[in-house]
Design an enzyme around this catalytic site. Structure first.
Site: not given
Length: 229
Positions: A39, A51, A85-86, A113, A184
């Site tokens: 993603h 990520d 995606e998030e 991912d 994140h």
């Protein structure tokens, strides 16, 4: 203990974003498709390297490697770079909604991912018989010790939407013990990616996707009844 938090977030208006798709057209059954994916969105505290820029990179480079080698599989190969995606698998859900009648043509969907560390093998969501085929493919990677195999009801993030439609799913399995050091966070910068580990993951991704796209048989479809959260 009393803890007071002052949150500085804000909700912005909706905008349009899009999945990006590249493909190698199959030579014999071009209507049948094998997908590799990652993603393209990320939280903005860092650069989104683990990520999921690494997943995007290995997916694009897997197809680039196959093209460079002059290989054309029987089935079409696609690299899909999922958007949003998030925010709740937005791009993947929209893709399935748009192509719902074509899901029967998707023979396998792969997603990276979970970070791009040292490759260990693959995680698989599919029938037991199809899993035997995946394990045979993994034997081709014995020289780089990436033969670990595990089977689950579902794998990945975005591809879970396609798995619910019966498409067998595969997720890259790596030595990801440190994944949440970066996930994140401001630490998720390009310097956490290792070029040798990326090369290994590209090789595993290219081998797996190409063999699945060139098999003389089709791995079994799933009958799924689970509901995504």
């Amino acid at each position: 203990m009393v803890l007071n938090l002052t949150m500085m977030d804000e909700e912005l208006s909706r905008v349009t974003s899009r999945n990006a798709i590249g493909e190698i057209t199959g030579s014999l059954n071009p209507e049948e498709i094998v997908v590799v994916s990652g993603h393209i969105d990320a939280w903005d505290q860092g650069q989104g390297a683990m990520d999921d820029a690494g997943g995007v990179f290995v997916s694009v480079e897997a197809l680039a490697l196959i093209k460079y080698l002059g290989l054309t599989p029987k089935r079409t190969m696609q690299a899909i770079l999922w958007t949003a995606e998030e925010f709740g698998l937005v791009g993947a859900r929209a893709f399935v909604a748009l192509h719902k009648e074509e899901m029967m043509n998707y023979k396998a969907v792969l997603e990276s991912d979970s970070g791009n560390f040292f490759s260990l093998g693959l995680e698989f969501a599919g029938t037991e018989g199809a899993g035997c085929i995946i394990q045979e493919i993994l034997k081709l990677t014995s020289a780089m010790n990436s033969t670990n195999y595990a089977r689950y009801e579902t794998v990945g993030s975005d591809i879970a939407v396609m798995i619910l439609e019966g498409v067998p799913g595969i997720s890259l399995k790596t030595a990801d013990e440190k994944y949440f050091y970066f996930h994140h966070s401001p630490a998720d910068m390009l310097n956490v990616l290792d070029s040798d580990e990326l090369d290994r993951n590209i090789a595993l991704w290219a081998i797996t996707s190409y063999v699945l796209a060139d098999l003389s048989v089709v791995i079994c479809k799933l009958q799924m009844s689970s509901v995504l959260p």
